[in-house]
Design a protein around this motif. Structure first.
Motif, short mmCIF file in Angstrom:
data_model
loop_
_atom_site.label_atom_id
_atom_site.label_comp_id
_atom_site.label_asym_id
_atom_site.label_seq_id
_atom_site.Cartn_x
_atom_site.Cartn_y
_atom_site.Cartn_z
N GLY A 1 44.04 13.30 44.42
CA GLY A 1 44.79 14.47 44.14
C GLY A 1 44.14 15.10 43.15
N GLU A 2 43.49 14.69 42.15
CA GLU A 2 42.90 15.38 41.25
C GLU A 2 41.51 16.20 41.77
OE1 GLU A 2 41.58 13.55 36.95
OE2 GLU A 2 40.47 12.53 38.59
N ALA A 3 40.90 15.73 42.83
CA ALA A 3 39.72 16.51 43.38
C ALA A 3 40.46 17.73 44.33
CB ALA A 3 38.91 15.71 44.27
N VAL A 4 41.48 17.29 44.96
CA VAL A 4 42.11 18.51 45.72
C VAL A 4 42.68 19.34 44.81
CG1 VAL A 4 44.15 18.92 47.24
CG2 VAL A 4 42.87 17.03 47.48
N ARG A 5 43.39 19.44 43.87
CA ARG A 5 43.83 20.10 42.69
C ARG A 5 42.66 21.05 42.19
NH1 ARG A 5 48.51 20.88 39.99
NH2 ARG A 5 49.29 20.36 42.20
N TYR A 6 41.37 20.15 41.77
CA TYR A 6 40.34 21.07 41.33
C TYR A 6 39.88 22.13 42.31
CZ TYR A 6 35.64 22.22 40.38
OH TYR A 6 34.25 23.14 40.11
N LEU A 7 39.94 21.40 43.74
CA LEU A 7 39.40 22.64 44.75
C LEU A 7 40.09 23.76 44.84
CD1 LEU A 7 37.98 20.31 47.15
CD2 LEU A 7 36.59 21.76 46.08
N THR A 8 41.46 23.74 44.98
CA THR A 8 42.43 24.90 45.05
C THR A 8 42.60 25.60 43.68
OG1 THR A 8 44.42 23.27 44.44
CG2 THR A 8 43.73 23.56 47.06
N ARG A 9 42.33 25.02 42.52
CA ARG A 9 42.59 25.60 41.28
C ARG A 9 41.22 26.29 40.90
NH1 ARG A 9 46.21 25.67 36.93
NH2 ARG A 9 45.35 25.30 34.81
N HIS A 10 40.03 25.87 40.99
CA HIS A 10 38.69 26.17 40.62
C HIS A 10 37.92 26.65 41.61
CE1 HIS A 10 39.66 25.17 36.30
NE2 HIS A 10 40.34 24.12 36.93
N GLY A 11 37.93 26.40 42.85
CA GLY A 11 37.31 26.62 44.09
C GLY A 11 36.16 25.73 44.37
N ASP A 12 35.24 26.22 45.08
CA ASP A 12 34.26 25.21 45.67
C ASP A 12 32.93 25.63 45.54
OD1 ASP A 12 34.17 27.07 47.67
OD2 ASP A 12 34.63 25.86 49.38
N GLY A 13 32.88 26.38 44.58
CA GLY A 13 31.48 26.96 43.96
C GLY A 13 30.58 25.80 43.61
N ARG A 14 31.03 24.75 43.15
CA ARG A 14 30.10 23.61 42.92
C ARG A 14 30.11 22.25 43.35
NH1 ARG A 14 27.76 24.35 37.81
NH2 ARG A 14 28.68 26.12 36.19
N VAL A 15 31.09 22.65 44.59
CA VAL A 15 31.42 21.32 45.37
C VAL A 15 30.92 21.67 46.92
CG1 VAL A 15 33.05 19.75 46.25
CG2 VAL A 15 33.19 20.68 44.02
N GLY A 16 29.82 20.70 47.60
CA GLY A 16 29.62 20.78 48.71
C GLY A 16 30.61 19.97 49.81
N LYS A 17 30.84 18.87 49.22
CA LYS A 17 31.77 17.92 50.02
C LYS A 17 32.61 17.15 49.13
CE LYS A 17 28.11 16.73 53.55
NZ LYS A 17 27.57 15.43 54.04
N LEU A 18 33.69 16.51 50.00
CA LEU A 18 34.85 15.68 49.27
C LEU A 18 34.97 14.40 50.09
CD1 LEU A 18 37.29 15.40 47.36
CD2 LEU A 18 38.77 16.66 49.42
N ALA A 19 34.90 13.31 49.43
CA ALA A 19 35.17 11.87 49.90
C ALA A 19 36.73 11.39 49.33
CB ALA A 19 34.29 10.86 49.55
N LEU A 20 37.58 11.30 50.15
CA LEU A 20 38.96 10.68 49.50
C LEU A 20 38.77 9.29 49.82
CD1 LEU A 20 41.16 13.65 50.35
CD2 LEU A 20 40.30 13.15 48.31
N VAL A 21 38.81 8.35 48.78
CA VAL A 21 39.22 6.78 49.06
C VAL A 21 40.39 6.45 48.56
CG1 VAL A 21 37.75 4.89 48.91
CG2 VAL A 21 36.63 6.95 48.66
N ALA A 22 41.08 5.68 49.31
CA ALA A 22 42.51 5.20 49.08
C ALA A 22 43.19 6.29 48.30
CB ALA A 22 42.13 4.12 48.06
N SER A 23 43.20 7.50 48.77
CA SER A 23 43.65 8.61 48.38
C SER A 23 45.27 8.69 48.21
CB SER A 23 43.06 9.93 48.77
OG SER A 23 43.89 11.01 48.02
N THR A 24 46.03 8.89 47.02
CA THR A 24 47.18 9.13 47.36
C THR A 24 47.96 10.48 47.64
OG1 THR A 24 47.32 9.96 44.71
CG2 THR A 24 47.62 7.68 45.10
N THR A 25 47.03 11.44 48.07
CA THR A 25 47.39 12.39 48.89
C THR A 25 47.91 12.21 50.22
OG1 THR A 25 45.05 12.73 49.75
CG2 THR A 25 45.54 14.13 47.80
N PRO A 26 48.83 13.05 50.77
CA PRO A 26 49.22 14.35 50.30
C PRO A 26 50.60 14.16 49.44
CG PRO A 26 50.10 14.25 52.66
CD PRO A 26 49.18 12.96 52.14
N PHE A 27 51.54 13.38 49.84
CA PHE A 27 52.85 13.26 48.92
C PHE A 27 53.24 11.97 49.18
CE2 PHE A 27 57.44 15.15 48.73
CZ PHE A 27 57.35 14.69 47.47
N LEU A 28 53.57 11.27 47.91
CA LEU A 28 54.22 9.89 48.22
C LEU A 28 55.56 9.82 48.09
CD1 LEU A 28 51.69 7.64 45.85
CD2 LEU A 28 51.67 7.79 48.37
#
Length: 276
Positions: free
Chosen positions: A99-126
């Motif tokens: 969730g932290e990574a998803v919020r980073y991408l939507t809040r700060h953009g992907d200018g520094r990020v090329g890929k995303l791995a979500l492992v045992a992630s709590t996204t999208p809504f519990l």
């Protein structure tokens, strides 16, 4: 011991190992960089620059009273990426780290990020809601919060079985050595009780369905079917459906603690994804 200071003055401890494409590891709710005992050295030894850090309130980082919402946690991540000037990074978000990574991408953009791995992630809504009827009841969070306030060591000890072994496992029979399970559990005690409650509140109550659908970087989703902390049916397939073009890799019968119970397989999956 390296530190960076965030925009609100919180000092975060981090590790920066190896050379090559940066891989940034975002851990579970109350653990710190030590949870990456098996991943961080492996990735650094295989030609990647592996960065891990202690979330605010955890490990050797500062423990302020506030700042455990996703906006603040994403800003902490942004400050670390800026401090290290990382480019084309692979974010690995584990549990609340997803969730932290998803919020980073939507809040700060992907200018520094090329890929995303979500492992045992709590996204999208519990959380259970009118449009999420099979979600988790708020009473479950209240029970967890009360256990953290009352007797964290006992709660964490009792949680170790299902955390590593699935819903039917007791605290004395996780599928890893009792010494390893005990050590990993004890790392969570280096978080503040306030951080524990508020991080769990964030991951439990935040609806990230809309923002998860906005992720556009190549995404790998790894999840165990016996995950109690981030129930598979609530999390993995729904995250996969929301992120166009994402890949879902299922670990049959695996619980939440894949970083320990399935370390070799997880290492190889993350290495292949980062190098592709």
């Amino acid at each position: 011991m390296p530190y960076t200071t965030t925009r609100d003055g919180t000092r975060l401890h981090y590790n920066d190992w190896g050379d090559g494409r940066p891989v940034v590891l975002l851990g579970t709710a109350m653990m710190d960089t030590r949870m990456w005992e098996f991943q961080a050295p492996f990735l650094a030894e295989h030609g990647l620059r592996c960065v891990s850090y202690d979330r605010r309130g955890c490990g050797s980082s500062d423990a302020p009273w506030n700042g455990y919402d996703y906006d603040s946690l994403a800003d902490d991540l942004a400050d670390l990426l800026d401090h290290l000037d990382l480019r084309d990074a692979v974010l690995v978000g584990y549990a609340v780290g997803g969730g932290e990574a998803v919020r980073y991408l939507t809040r700060h953009g992907d200018g520094r990020v090329g890929k995303l791995a979500l492992v045992a992630s709590t996204t999208p809504f519990l959380l259970r809601a009118e449009d999420n009827p099979d979600g988790l009841d708020m009473a479950l969070f209240e029970e967890m919060a009360q256990a953290i306030r009352t007797d964290r060591p006992q709660w964490l000890s009792q949680l170790s079985g299902p955390f590593f072994g699935g819903p039917e496992a007791g605290p004395s029979d996780p599928p890893i050595s009792p010494e390893l399970a005990d050590w990993l559990v004890r790392t969570s005690l280096d978080s503040s009780p306030r951080a524990g409650v508020e991080i769990y509140r964030t991951l439990f109550t935040t609806d990230q369905r809309a923002e998860t659908a906005k992720v556009t970087v190549p995404t790998l989703i790894i999840h165990g079917t016996a995950d109690l902390g981030a129930p598979y049916a609530l999390c993995a397939p729904r995250t996969h459906d929301l992120i166009k073009g994402s890949e879902l890799v299922t670990y049959e019968g695996a619980a939440h603690g894949l970083f320990a119970t399935h370390a070799d397989r997880l290492n190889q999956d993350l290495l292949a994804f980062a190098k592709s």
